[in-house]
Design an enzyme around this catalytic site. Structure first.
Site, PDB file in Angstrom:
ATOM      1  N   ILE A 151       0.926  -0.929  -0.235  1.00  0.00           N
ATOM      2  CA  ILE A 151      -0.040  -0.038   0.096  1.00  0.00           C
ATOM      3  C   ILE A 151       0.902   1.886   0.025  1.00  0.00           C
ATOM      4  CG2 ILE A 151      -1.367   1.360   1.287  1.00  0.00           C
ATOM      5  CD1 ILE A 151      -3.018  -1.558   2.366  1.00  0.00           C
ATOM      6  N   CYS A 165      -3.942   6.181   8.255  1.00  0.00           N
ATOM      7  CA  CYS A 165      -4.885   3.947   7.659  1.00  0.00           C
ATOM      8  C   CYS A 165      -4.582   3.482   7.559  1.00  0.00           C
ATOM      9  CB  CYS A 165      -5.573   5.087   6.271  1.00  0.00           C
ATOM     10  SG  CYS A 165      -6.332   6.774   5.378  1.00  0.00           S
ATOM     11  N   GLU A 221     -11.271   0.052  18.939  1.00  0.00           N
ATOM     12  CA  GLU A 221     -13.167   0.679  17.594  1.00  0.00           C
ATOM     13  C   GLU A 221     -13.876  -0.624  18.087  1.00  0.00           C
ATOM     14  OE1 GLU A 221     -11.179  -0.164  13.539  1.00  0.00           O
ATOM     15  OE2 GLU A 221      -9.893   1.992  13.291  1.00  0.00           O
ATOM     16  N   HIS A 243     -12.640   3.859   9.552  1.00  0.00           N
ATOM     17  CA  HIS A 243     -12.399   3.037   9.495  1.00  0.00           C
ATOM     18  C   HIS A 243     -12.840   2.421   8.410  1.00  0.00           C
ATOM     19  CE1 HIS A 243      -9.516  -0.995  10.721  1.00  0.00           C
ATOM     20  NE2 HIS A 243      -9.484  -0.716   8.901  1.00  0.00           N
ATOM     21  N   GLY A 284     -10.666   2.515   5.051  1.00  0.00           N
ATOM     22  CA  GLY A 284      -9.693   2.711   3.862  1.00  0.00           C
ATOM     23  C   GLY A 284     -10.016   1.402   2.999  1.00  0.00           C
ATOM     24  N   ALA A 285     -10.811   0.493   3.364  1.00  0.00           N
ATOM     25  CA  ALA A 285     -10.942  -0.919   2.225  1.00  0.00           C
ATOM     26  C   ALA A 285     -12.614  -0.651   1.846  1.00  0.00           C
ATOM     27  CB  ALA A 285     -10.364  -2.183   2.302  1.00  0.00           C
TER      28      ALA A 285
END
Length: 530
Positions: free
Chosen positions: A153, A231, A262, A280, A282-283
């Site tokens: 990434i 991230c 979280e 969250h 990111g994906a």
């Protein structure tokens, strides 16, 4: 037929992949949040496909009597106890490439958002205000971006950042200067990155070495006016310290997609100016969600049906092509280890493996794991290629490998040597053109032995009467010999015999052989030749 449980929300297309490959699959996403029910049913399954909701704890693994593989649709496997899975012999896979671009794009988007204060400016404008002078931003062009962790990434982030005409530096102790240069970045140490960066973005897993890597002390080393983007994983940044530095003005802004706890309903960063927070995400694109689900279904199916291992976190990867070629060699490595394991009663200090000829070009990590597993299975039959290296490490066993070009009559062979406080013991083997593993050397004595389920190994002085004693004793007690192999170091010196028999040799037959006084060592052996 293998059976897989999907305990999180995966796309129907991914579930169908299992079915199309001939795997029985149960799609029960409600189990991801019901640990008691999951523990109750997990024993029925060979595979478990998950996202982030399912927590694979030691308790779950203890109940998973048949489980062979856990597939995580996504990168992070914090919700899987990988140490417990490894001890249990369960492969843990992830899909590191399916959401690689999506996560990198989110980091770039967060960088833009914090550079131009876009969320606050948007909220102000929605409220009917026109506070143009309040939201003075900065350009990304010609700024220095510091990347902590420039793997998959981080490499995409570097590529996008260079497209924005940013100067990219990176701290990643796992990569060489050359590898980092290939990703378009300059390799620096952490202190240099902190001092030079206008923006810092994190793309590293949460491990002991990276936990709190942006600590209070390290945040204090950053350039005044720096902007922080995370991230990757919660726990990489000291959130309380970051909040204080934001309030003092030392840090100009921060953008976080992940948090130490979280779901994050309370956090010292919430409510601060020029702090961008997302839950969250990111994906969280439709493309990434579909990609990782399809990938994990394919990977798990490949393993359960062909033995191919892809993107495993606790076992060497083996492609489907490698699995076909290496299958007999992996079986040989297991047999070599199992022979040594059954012959060795004292604690092992070291395991040395020599790979010669064609086998030296194969996946040696997988072959080594198979050999170590073979040794360990003599004591614990539940050990496999996943758990064996971990057990060896826990016992302080040193493992070494050597490879060499073809050096003898065989196209390739493996020689396994085990070192204990008392002695060294070695065995060599090869795979013939028919795909059958053979023992070709024991204790430095050349032989040619077919490997059977039930075998008998003896050592003796090379003298007349040995073959007769073995044949007469075995035949006289109803033990049929399928194959009989002899070898000696030289005439009149040490000799060995390896018999492949049709059934286990009874203890009373072994006792009668001892009574002849001809044998120094007699050992009945068992091998899994299925």
């Amino acid at each position: 037929m293998p059976k897989v449980l999907v305990s999180d929300k995966l796309s129907e297309t991914a579930v169908q992949i299992f079915r199309d490959r001939g795997i029985e699959v149960d799609f029960r996403p409600e189990l991801g949040k019901d640990k008691d029910k999951l523990a109750e049913v997990i024993g029925e399954y060979d595979g478990l496909a998950i996202r982030s909701a399912t927590k694979v704890t030691p308790t779950i693994l203890e109940a998973a009597k048949n489980l062979k593989v856990i597939g995580r649709a996504g990168i992070g496997t914090d919700n899987v106890d990988k140490a417990a899975a490894s001890k249990k012999g369960v492969i843990v896979m992830n899909t590191p490439f399916g959401n690689m671009v999506t996560t990198a794009e989110h980091a770039i988007a967060m960088m833009f958002a914090v550079a131009r204060q876009i969320p606050e400016a948007s909220a102000s404008t929605h409220a009917g205000k026109w506070e143009k002078s309040k939201f003075m931003g900065v350009e990304l062009t010609n700024k220095t971006l510091g990347i902590i962790g420039i793997g998959n990434i981080g490499g995409v982030v570097a590529d996008r950042a260079r497209g924005l005409k940013m100067k990219v530096i990176a701290y990643d102790p796992t990569l060489s200067e050359e590898k980092i240069a290939q990703k378009g970045a300059e390799k620096v140490d952490l202190d240099t990155l902190l001092a030079r960066s206008d923006f810092i973005t994190l793309h590293t897993p949460l491990i002991d070495a990276t936990r709190n890597i942006l600590s209070r002390e390290n945040l204090g080393k950053t350039k005044k006016g720096v902007r922080i983007v995370n991230c990757a994983r919660g726990g990489l940044v000291d959130e309380a310290a970051l909040a204080e530095l934001l309030q003092s003005g030392h840090v100009a802004g921060a953008a976080l997609d992940v948090f130490a706890e979280e779901p994050a309903t309370e956090n010292p960063l919430f409510g601060l100016p020029n702090v961008v927070c997302t839950p969250h995400l990111g994906a969280a694109t439709s493309e990434a969600q579909e990609n990782v689900a399809l990938q994990v279904a394919e990977q798990m199916s490949d393993y359960l049906l062909t033995g191919a291992v892809t993107n495993a976190l606790n076992m060497p990867s083996v492609t489907a092509e490698e699995a076909k070629v290496m299958g007999p060699w992996i079986k040989l490595a297991d047999h070599l280890g199992n022979f040594i394991g059954q012959m060795t009663d004292e604690p092992i200090k070291a395991i040395n493996l020599l790979y010669d000829g064609v086998v030296s070009q194969m996946n040696l990590e997988a072959l080594t794991s198979a050999s170590v597993a073979g040794i360990m299975k003599a004591v614990n039959p539940e050990v496999n290629m996943v758990s064996a290296p971990l057990i060896a490490k826990e016992r302080g066993i040193k493992i070494s490998t050597t490879k060499q070009d073809k050096s003898g009559a065989f196209e390739g062979y493996i020689k396994l040597t085990v070192v204990t406080a008392e002695r060294e013991r070695s065995i060599g083997g090869t795979v013939f053109s028919d795909g059958k593993p053979r023992f070709i050397q024991i204790k430095g004595i050349n032989i040619d032995a077919e490997i059977g389920q039930h075998m008998l190994y003896t050592t003796n002085r090379d003298e007349p009467g040995i073959i007769g004693a073995l044949g007469q004793t075995m035949g006289g007690n109803g033990v049929n010999i399928a194959n009989f192999t002899l070898g000696r170091s030289k005439a009149g010196a040490e000799a060995i015999a390896l018999l492949y028999v049709d059934a286990p040799v009874p203890e009373d037959v072994i006792a009668k052989l001892h009574q002849t006084g001809l044998f120094q060592q007699i050992r009945a052996l068992e091998f899994d030749v299925g």
